[in-house]
Design a protein around this motif. Sequence first.
Motif, PDB file in Angstrom:
ATOM      1  N   LEU A 171     -52.458 176.521 114.941  1.00  0.00           N
ATOM      2  CA  LEU A 171     -51.838 177.526 114.099  1.00  0.00           C
ATOM      3  C   LEU A 171     -50.995 176.866 113.019  1.00  0.00           C
ATOM      4  O   LEU A 171     -50.234 175.932 113.292  1.00  0.00           O
ATOM      5  N   ALA A 172     -51.138 177.337 111.771  1.00  0.00           N
ATOM      6  CA  ALA A 172     -50.361 176.773 110.668  1.00  0.00           C
ATOM      7  C   ALA A 172     -48.884 177.090 110.857  1.00  0.00           C
ATOM      8  O   ALA A 172     -48.494 178.234 111.092  1.00  0.00           O
ATOM      9  N   GLN A 173     -48.050 176.064 110.773  1.00  0.00           N
ATOM     10  CA  GLN A 173     -46.616 176.232 110.894  1.00  0.00           C
ATOM     11  C   GLN A 173     -45.927 175.347 109.865  1.00  0.00           C
ATOM     12  O   GLN A 173     -46.436 174.297 109.500  1.00  0.00           O
ATOM     13  N   ASN A 174     -44.766 175.790 109.409  1.00  0.00           N
ATOM     14  CA  ASN A 174     -43.995 174.965 108.493  1.00  0.00           C
ATOM     15  C   ASN A 174     -42.963 174.173 109.289  1.00  0.00           C
ATOM     16  O   ASN A 174     -41.784 174.523 109.363  1.00  0.00           O
ATOM     17  N   ILE A 286     -55.157 168.091 106.077  1.00  0.00           N
ATOM     18  CA  ILE A 286     -54.053 168.747 105.365  1.00  0.00           C
ATOM     19  C   ILE A 286     -52.901 169.014 106.329  1.00  0.00           C
ATOM     20  O   ILE A 286     -51.729 168.779 106.010  1.00  0.00           O
ATOM     21  N   GLN A 287     -53.227 169.520 107.522  1.00  0.00           N
ATOM     22  CA  GLN A 287     -52.172 169.785 108.510  1.00  0.00           C
ATOM     23  C   GLN A 287     -51.411 168.518 108.872  1.00  0.00           C
ATOM     24  O   GLN A 287     -50.206 168.556 109.113  1.00  0.00           O
ATOM     25  N   GLN A 307     -55.170 176.975  96.272  1.00  0.00           N
ATOM     26  CA  GLN A 307     -54.136 176.902  97.317  1.00  0.00           C
ATOM     27  C   GLN A 307     -53.121 175.780  97.069  1.00  0.00           C
ATOM     28  O   GLN A 307     -52.283 175.503  97.911  1.00  0.00           O
ATOM     29  N   ARG A 308     -53.245 175.129  95.909  1.00  0.00           N
ATOM     30  CA  ARG A 308     -52.293 174.104  95.466  1.00  0.00           C
ATOM     31  C   ARG A 308     -52.243 172.898  96.398  1.00  0.00           C
ATOM     32  O   ARG A 308     -51.193 172.283  96.594  1.00  0.00           O
ATOM     33  N   LEU A 333     -46.188 171.075 101.036  1.00  0.00           N
ATOM     34  CA  LEU A 333     -46.999 172.295 101.058  1.00  0.00           C
ATOM     35  C   LEU A 333     -46.438 173.333 102.030  1.00  0.00           C
ATOM     36  O   LEU A 333     -45.984 172.992 103.124  1.00  0.00           O
ATOM     37  N   ASP A 334     -46.514 174.601 101.637  1.00  0.00           N
ATOM     38  CA  ASP A 334     -46.244 175.697 102.567  1.00  0.00           C
ATOM     39  C   ASP A 334     -47.561 176.023 103.272  1.00  0.00           C
ATOM     40  O   ASP A 334     -48.367 176.815 102.783  1.00  0.00           O
ATOM     41  N   GLN A 335     -47.772 175.410 104.412  1.00  0.00           N
ATOM     42  CA  GLN A 335     -49.066 175.539 105.085  1.00  0.00           C
ATOM     43  C   GLN A 335     -49.325 176.946 105.597  1.00  0.00           C
ATOM     44  O   GLN A 335     -50.485 177.328 105.787  1.00  0.00           O
TER      45      GLN A 335
END
Length: 365
Positions: A171-174, A286-287, A307-308, A333-335
Motif C-alpha cells: 500500500l502506498a504510504q508517505n 518508485i516505492q 504523475q510527476r 514524491l507524494d506516493q
Amino acid sequence: MSVIHILGSDIEHHNRTVLSFFNDILAPKLPHSQMPLCFWVVAREPAQLGNYPALQVRVLPDKRALAKAVAVLAKKCREQRFFFHGQFNLGIWLLLLTGRIRAAQVSWHIWGADLYEDSAGFRFKLFYVLRRCVQGRVGRVFATRGDLAYYRQRYPHVPMQLLYFPTRMPLAQNLPRLPKPATQRLTILLGNSGDRSNRHIEGLRAIYQKFGKQVRILLPFGYPLGNDLYGHEIRAEAEKLFAPEQVEFINKVIDFNEYRKLLMPCDLGYFLFNRQQGVGTLCLLIQLCIPFVISRQNPFQQDLAEQRVPVLFHGDDLSPERVRETQHRMTQLDQTQIAFFNPNYITDWQRTLVIANGETLDDAG
C-alpha cells in the motif's frame, strides 16, 4: 447477465495477479448486481493457478479450447459480454475478424505487448497485419495513458478509458524516505525479464559506456521459458565488458517478496523496452526511491510525467551524481497520489466493471 472475463494466454504470474486482485480486493467491494465474477482462464496446470472462492473460474487447457468456448457462447447468446484481459490468442483474433464476436460484446484491457510490433520474424509480421485489422473491432478499450494515445492514432472512433493493471505492491504510504547512501559501485537492475524486448545487449553496452566497470548488474531471466539461446548471446556480451562476478543472471522464477528483496539494494534500473512494459517493477522501484532509465519511445513516460515521477532517459548524459540527484527527487514524491499505485487504481476498476457490464455509473449507484 454477468460479463465473462477472459485470460486467454497461459501467463501464470499475470493470471494469478489478476485473479487474486478480483478475489481479494474487488469482490468484497462490488454490489450484488455485479456478482458473480466469472473468469475463463487458460492454464495447463490448474492446480498452480490457486484458489479463488469469490470467483467462478473455468479453466481451459489451451488457447484453442478457450477460443472455441468463447465462439460457442458468443453465437448462442449475442447479448453476452466479454472482458478480454491482455494478450488475445490467435483464435480470438479470428473470431473478431470474422464477426463471430460483435464489437458491442467486447471490452479489452490492453497490456503493453498487445499493441506493439517488436518482432522482426516473418511469421510475426503476418500476425501483426492480421492484428491491426482486428484491434479496432472492439466496443471499448482500457489502457495506460501512453497506450491510449498510441491506440488512438489508428482507431480514434473506439471509446477509451484510462485503467492501470492491478500491480501487486504494498500500500502506498508517505513514510519518511531518506536517500540511499552513496556507494563506490552502482548496483543496476537490467530489464524485468529474459524477453528480447528488454534489449539487454544494448543495455550492457550503455551501462559500460556511462558508468564503466564500477557496477554490479542484475538480470532477471526466469521468464519466458525457452530463452537459452538468447541468454548465451547476453552472457557472451557481458563477458566482453565486465568481470564474471559483476553480472548476475537470476535464472529462476522468484516470488513477489523475494523479488522486492532483490530490488532493495539496487541503485538504478535500466529498461530499454520501447513499449509499455514492466510497470510492476517500476512501481516497486518508485516505492523504494530507486531511479530508473527508460527509452524515450516507451509510451509509459506519459503516465510517469503526468504523475510527476522523475525519470532518466537512455541516450542522455548519465553519471552516478545524476543518479543520486534523481534518487533524492524521488524521496520528495507524494506516493499516495500516484494514480497507478495501490490503492488508487481500485476505484477505476470498480467503474470499469460497471461499464463492462453494460450499466451506467448512475445505474450502479
